[in-house]
Design an enzyme around this catalytic site. Structure first.
Site, PDB file in Angstrom:
ATOM      1  N   TYR A  46       5.173   3.377  -6.057  1.00  0.00           N
ATOM      2  CA  TYR A  46       5.929   3.288  -4.822  1.00  0.00           C
ATOM      3  C   TYR A  46       6.082   1.815  -4.408  1.00  0.00           C
ATOM      4  CZ  TYR A  46       6.753   4.490   0.126  1.00  0.00           C
ATOM      5  OH  TYR A  46       7.271   4.617   1.381  1.00  0.00           O
ATOM      6  N   ASP A  47       4.967   1.071  -4.481  1.00  0.00           N
ATOM      7  CA  ASP A  47       5.007  -0.362  -4.157  1.00  0.00           C
ATOM      8  C   ASP A  47       5.959  -1.088  -5.091  1.00  0.00           C
ATOM      9  OD1 ASP A  47       3.238  -0.253  -2.071  1.00  0.00           O
ATOM     10  OD2 ASP A  47       1.480  -0.745  -3.301  1.00  0.00           O
ATOM     11  N   LEU A  93       3.296  -4.246   6.703  1.00  0.00           N
ATOM     12  CA  LEU A  93       2.815  -5.534   6.195  1.00  0.00           C
ATOM     13  C   LEU A  93       3.513  -5.862   4.890  1.00  0.00           C
ATOM     14  CD1 LEU A  93      -1.002  -4.846   6.655  1.00  0.00           C
ATOM     15  CD2 LEU A  93       0.290  -6.595   7.888  1.00  0.00           C
ATOM     16  N   LYS A 125      -7.877  -2.939   3.754  1.00  0.00           N
ATOM     17  CA  LYS A 125      -6.636  -2.200   4.001  1.00  0.00           C
ATOM     18  C   LYS A 125      -6.953  -0.734   3.753  1.00  0.00           C
ATOM     19  CE  LYS A 125      -1.688  -2.176   3.327  1.00  0.00           C
ATOM     20  NZ  LYS A 125      -1.462  -0.746   3.198  1.00  0.00           N
ATOM     21  N   ARG A 146       2.908   7.093  12.834  1.00  0.00           N
ATOM     22  CA  ARG A 146       3.852   5.986  12.823  1.00  0.00           C
ATOM     23  C   ARG A 146       5.286   6.472  12.603  1.00  0.00           C
ATOM     24  NH1 ARG A 146       3.937   1.170   8.455  1.00  0.00           N
ATOM     25  NH2 ARG A 146       4.362   2.926   7.091  1.00  0.00           N
ATOM     26  N   LYS A 325      -3.149  -6.633  -2.231  1.00  0.00           N
ATOM     27  CA  LYS A 325      -3.477  -5.331  -2.839  1.00  0.00           C
ATOM     28  C   LYS A 325      -4.445  -5.495  -4.015  1.00  0.00           C
ATOM     29  CE  LYS A 325      -1.357  -1.987  -1.588  1.00  0.00           C
ATOM     30  NZ  LYS A 325      -0.038  -1.411  -1.526  1.00  0.00           N
ATOM     31  N   CYS A 443     -21.473  13.722 -41.989  1.00  0.00           N
ATOM     32  CA  CYS A 443     -20.362  13.230 -41.173  1.00  0.00           C
ATOM     33  C   CYS A 443     -20.499  11.727 -40.924  1.00  0.00           C
ATOM     34  CB  CYS A 443     -20.353  13.985 -39.850  1.00  0.00           C
ATOM     35  SG  CYS A 443     -18.978  13.510 -38.815  1.00  0.00           S
TER      36      CYS A 443
HETATM   37  S1  IVH Z   1      -2.274  -4.205  10.594  1.00  0.00           S
HETATM   38  C1  IVH Z   1       1.838  -5.512  11.937  1.00  0.00           C
HETATM   39  N1  IVH Z   1      -4.556  -3.743   9.455  1.00  0.00           N
HETATM   40  O1  IVH Z   1      -1.054  -0.838   6.421  1.00  0.00           O
HETATM   41  C2  IVH Z   1       0.811  -5.040  11.041  1.00  0.00           C
HETATM   42  N2  IVH Z   1      -2.722  -2.383   8.870  1.00  0.00           N
HETATM   43  O2  IVH Z   1       1.709  -1.860   5.662  1.00  0.00           O
HETATM   44  C3  IVH Z   1       0.204  -3.800  11.465  1.00  0.00           C
HETATM   45  N3  IVH Z   1      -3.264  -0.649   7.251  1.00  0.00           N
HETATM   46  O3  IVH Z   1       0.957   0.880   8.649  1.00  0.00           O
HETATM   47  C4  IVH Z   1      -0.795  -3.276  10.558  1.00  0.00           C
HETATM   48  N4  IVH Z   1      -5.378  -1.128   7.049  1.00  0.00           N
HETATM   49  O4  IVH Z   1      -1.208   1.963   7.962  1.00  0.00           O
HETATM   50  C5  IVH Z   1      -3.269  -3.379   9.551  1.00  0.00           C
HETATM   51  N5  IVH Z   1      -6.651  -3.426   8.526  1.00  0.00           N
HETATM   52  C6  IVH Z   1      -5.385  -3.057   8.635  1.00  0.00           C
HETATM   53  C7  IVH Z   1      -4.843  -2.000   7.921  1.00  0.00           C
HETATM   54  C8  IVH Z   1      -3.503  -1.698   8.059  1.00  0.00           C
HETATM   55  C9  IVH Z   1      -4.413  -0.323   6.666  1.00  0.00           C
HETATM   56  C10 IVH Z   1      -1.981   0.036   6.994  1.00  0.00           C
HETATM   57  C11 IVH Z   1      -1.350   0.592   8.216  1.00  0.00           C
HETATM   58  C12 IVH Z   1      -0.010  -0.016   8.285  1.00  0.00           C
HETATM   59  C13 IVH Z   1       0.206  -0.476   6.882  1.00  0.00           C
HETATM   60  C14 IVH Z   1       1.098  -1.694   6.891  1.00  0.00           C
END
Ligand code: IVH
Length: 685
Positions: A46-47, A93, A125, A146, A325, A443
């Site tokens: 997906y990424d 992000l 993350k 979201r 990542k 064997c």
């Molecule tokens: S900050 C403006 N912090 O990543 C940025 N996001 O691609 C707001 N996520 O929708 C997100 N861990 O579901 C932030 N420590 C973390 C995170 C995090 C997971 C996810 C989140 C967000 C997605 C952004």
């Protein structure tokens, strides 16, 4: 088709087609993911699609579109939940996949701020579901997913069931506060849920994230409540600070959220500059698989809020933060073939040969399928696209098949009937998951293990034939089966590297000595599955000779003490295998001799029947095992410790406390000759 007046350049047409395909793939995958169905692809795929799409759009600005998934991250809200419009959009992000990309991010930040070393707040993350929690007057009023970032789903009733989410805030909290974070399912809760689902015959979830999403998007909050979800806060949305001074940094904001009793990860840290954040990345990466929740990377956020504001946003993502990542631990690839591997002990393991795929930080070309049942359960077939997983240092494995990608004309996997290494029969004993090659003696895959076992102290006791020498002999093609050992001369051995004439002579002498043995040792040395020393002894006693044992059918074997159907089958299969019989004949021809046991003496009949003897010290000619075998063959019991019930103590050189105890208790003490005489009935009892 009419010719276009101004045909677009070839590259642009191809790009347009590619963009369309990527957008469609994204739409389908995101939809399934967000509604909690098993996703089409993996997150890494997906990424990759998103990156490709973003790059294509950047290279061809004319093809950009406001409804491209790059402009709208997320899936459509379900009709079943009420829509909630986020007062401030929930952004996403940008991702970095390499140190170089992180370096570029840091450089942009430094250039924009005009400073040398930036202070970053680092966090895991979380691999869950982003949600927003709105508190009014200190009470949770609206909780939403979201969704597409602008509009989410009202899942307040479900979120209220999550223990980690405060329903009311302590006094002094802002009149209006929106907290954002991730709903996750801990690994242990995920495992428990999947086990329960499987036991009920219901569908299991592919990963904790899908389980969290599926659990949160339940129309019945009682189902959500039963699922054990948790929440980790990582930011805020709209806040009415009132008289409260807003925290000036991300780290103090998190501290403040903790003071309001929001769960915030303990894995967060502050880091200075590029070196600091890359160090955080590596350290957390090492602990990734031992964390209680799944993470797919780390997030670096410029800590200072004033600096964050100065950096601002680009499109739908902040310029002040980036997600770094980890290499994907799961990726799809194609099964090119399914082979079987033969292990050192004859275990046959099916292995998927894969189209090479970079997963978990290495290129994977093979993955274990464990055993036949596992292949059947997962129904892995040649031609399938499968998800391969490699986490930490574990052996890569096939997690599941993507059934929608199965080509026509595939067939079920079946275990081969003959060992691919030696052609001997493959059998799977009742109640065992593992199929095994029965050609233990010939064997090639089992050669080293079977030779070491054969030469072992409790088997043929060939001193000096250890691991190193066996490696040399087998690798050099000098020895293939135990029978070949008896053809070795000093010259052949001395020709090996690092083998002095004297050691070669010693080994040859040890081999020669091993020719005179007991049937029990010989049977044990053959390495028949499940036949340990005790069974070998029982077999030797019961049949008295090798021919009788080799000729015994299942029924005859079942008459032996402690031999059940599995053992009987294992023994019969071993002697049925012509390759094994051939080696045994060669061993006999080499001059191996044993003292044939008289058929099992009944306890009442043997000269030592009913007597308990204890061996201690070193006897002049018999080893401890041989003396024990003699006692047992004569119907006696060789006990480990001296007590009032001991009839005789047989003592050799350097006998210690057992001898002293015998003398103390007045128990008769014999030497080796005394023992032999006792067995021969020469000594009055
Ligand atoms: S900050 C403006 N912090 O990543 C940025 N996001 O691609 C707001 N996520 O929708 C997100 N861990 O579901 C932030 N420590 C973390 C995170 C995090 C997971 C996810 C989140 C967000 C997605 C952004």
């Amino acid at each position: 088709m009419p010719a276009a007046r101004s045909a677009p350049p070839r590259g642009a047409t191809a790009a347009a087609a590619r963009i369309d395909a990527r957008r469609a793939a994204h739409r389908d995958a995101a939809y399934k993911d967000y509604v909690g169905d098993a996703p089409d692809g993996t997150d890494a795929e997906y990424d990759a699609w998103m990156r490709e799409l973003a790059e294509l759009e950047a290279a061809h600005p004319a093809l950009a579109s406001p409804d491209s998934p790059t402009q709208r991250v997320g899936g459509a809200p379900s009709d079943a939940f009420e829509a909630v419009t986020h007062r401030l959009p929930m952004l996403s992000l940008n991702n970095a996949f390499s140190d170089a990309e992180v370096e570029a991010f840091d450089r942009r930040v430094r250039d924009a701020l005009g400073i040398e070393i930036v202070r970053y707040a680092c966090e895991p993350k979380f691999d869950g579901l982003a949600i927003s929690l709105v508190y009014e007057g200190g009470h949770l009023t609206v909780g939403a997913t979201r969704g597409d970032g602008t509009t989410g789903e009202n899942v307040t009733a479900n979120l209220r069931t999550i223990g980690a989410i405060p329903l009311a805030l302590p006094d002094g909290a802002p009149r209006r506060l929106e907290v954002r974070g991730e709903v996750v399912m801990l690994r242990r809760d995920f495992d428990r849920l999947n086990a329960a689902q499987a036991a009920k015959g219901e569908k299991t979830f592919a990963n904790p994230r899908n389980a969290a999403a599926g659990s949160l998007r339940q129309l019945d909050p009682r189902v959500t409540a039963s699922r054990r979800l948790t929440f980790l806060a990582y930011g805020i949305g709209e806040v009415d600070w009132g008289a409260h001074p807003p925290p000036g940094t991300h780290s103090t904001l998190m501290d403040w959220l903790v003071s309001l009793r929001f769960p915030v990860t303990r894995e967060r840290a502050l880091a200075a500059g590029l070196a600091g954040i890359l160090d955080y990345y590596r350290r957390l990466g090492e602990r990734r698989s031992s964390l209680p929740f799944e993470i797919d990377g780390v997030v670096y956020k410029v800590d200072d809020h004033a600096q964050q504001r100065a950096l601002g946003f680009v499109s739908r993502a902040p310029r002040f933060a980036v997600a770094h990542k980890f290499p994907a631990e799961e990726l799809p690839t194609e099964v090119l073939g399914i082979d079987v591997q033969v292990g050192r002990t004859g275990a046959i393991t099916p292995v998927a040969r894969l189209k090479p795929v970079f997963v978990g930080g290495v290129t994977v070309t093979n993955a274990t399928l464990h055993n036949e049942d596992e292949v059947r359960r997962k129904d892995v077939r040649v031609g399938d696209t499968v998800i391969v997983r490699r986490a930490g240092d574990v052996i890569p494995e096939v997690v599941r098949v993507l059934p929608e990608r199965r080509p026509a004309g595939t067939s079920l996997f079946t275990m081969p009937e003959a060992c691919p290494e030696c052609g001997s029969a493959v059998v799977r004993l009742e109640g065992e998951a593992i199929a095994r090659c029965t050609g233990g003696l010939i064997c090639p895959a089992q050669r080293k293990a079977s030779l070491l076992h054969f030469a072992g102290r409790r088997a043929m006791d060939i001193e000096g034939l250890g691991e190193k020498l066996v490696d040399q002999l087998v690798d050099g093609g000098v020895v293939r089966t135990p029978a070949d050992l008896y053809t070795l001369g000093v010259a052949k051995l001395a020709a090996l590297e690092r083998m002095a004439d004297r050691s070669a002579a010693n080994v040859v002498a040890a081999i020669e000595k091993s020719k005179s043995t007991t049937l029990q040792r010989f049977v044990f040395a053959l390495g028949i599955r499940h036949v340990g020393e005790a069974t070998a002894r029982d077999l030797a006693r019961h049949f008295g000779g090798l021919d009788a044992l080799m000729g015994a059918d299942g029924a005859a074997l079942l008459e032996v003490r402690d031999v059940g159907p599995v053992l009987a089958e294992s023994i019969a299969r071993f002697f049925d295998e012509p390759h094994n019989r051939e080696v045994i004949e060669r061993l006999r021809a080499a001059g191996i001799r044993w003292t044939e046991h008289a058929p099992a003496p009944t306890a009442a009949g043997g000269p030592l029947a009913g007597l308990s003897l204890v061996l201690t010290g070193t006897l002049p000619t018999l080893t401890r095992d041989e003396a024990k075998a003699m006692i047992e063959a004569a119907g006696g019991k060789a006990a480990g410790s001296v007590s009032a019930k001991t009839d005789y103590v047989v003592a050799g050189a350097d006998a210690g406390s057992k001898l002293a105890k015998a003398q103390e208790l007045g128990i008769p003490v014999l030497d080796e000759d005394g023992l032999k005489n006792l067995i021969a009935g020469k000594e009055a009892r």
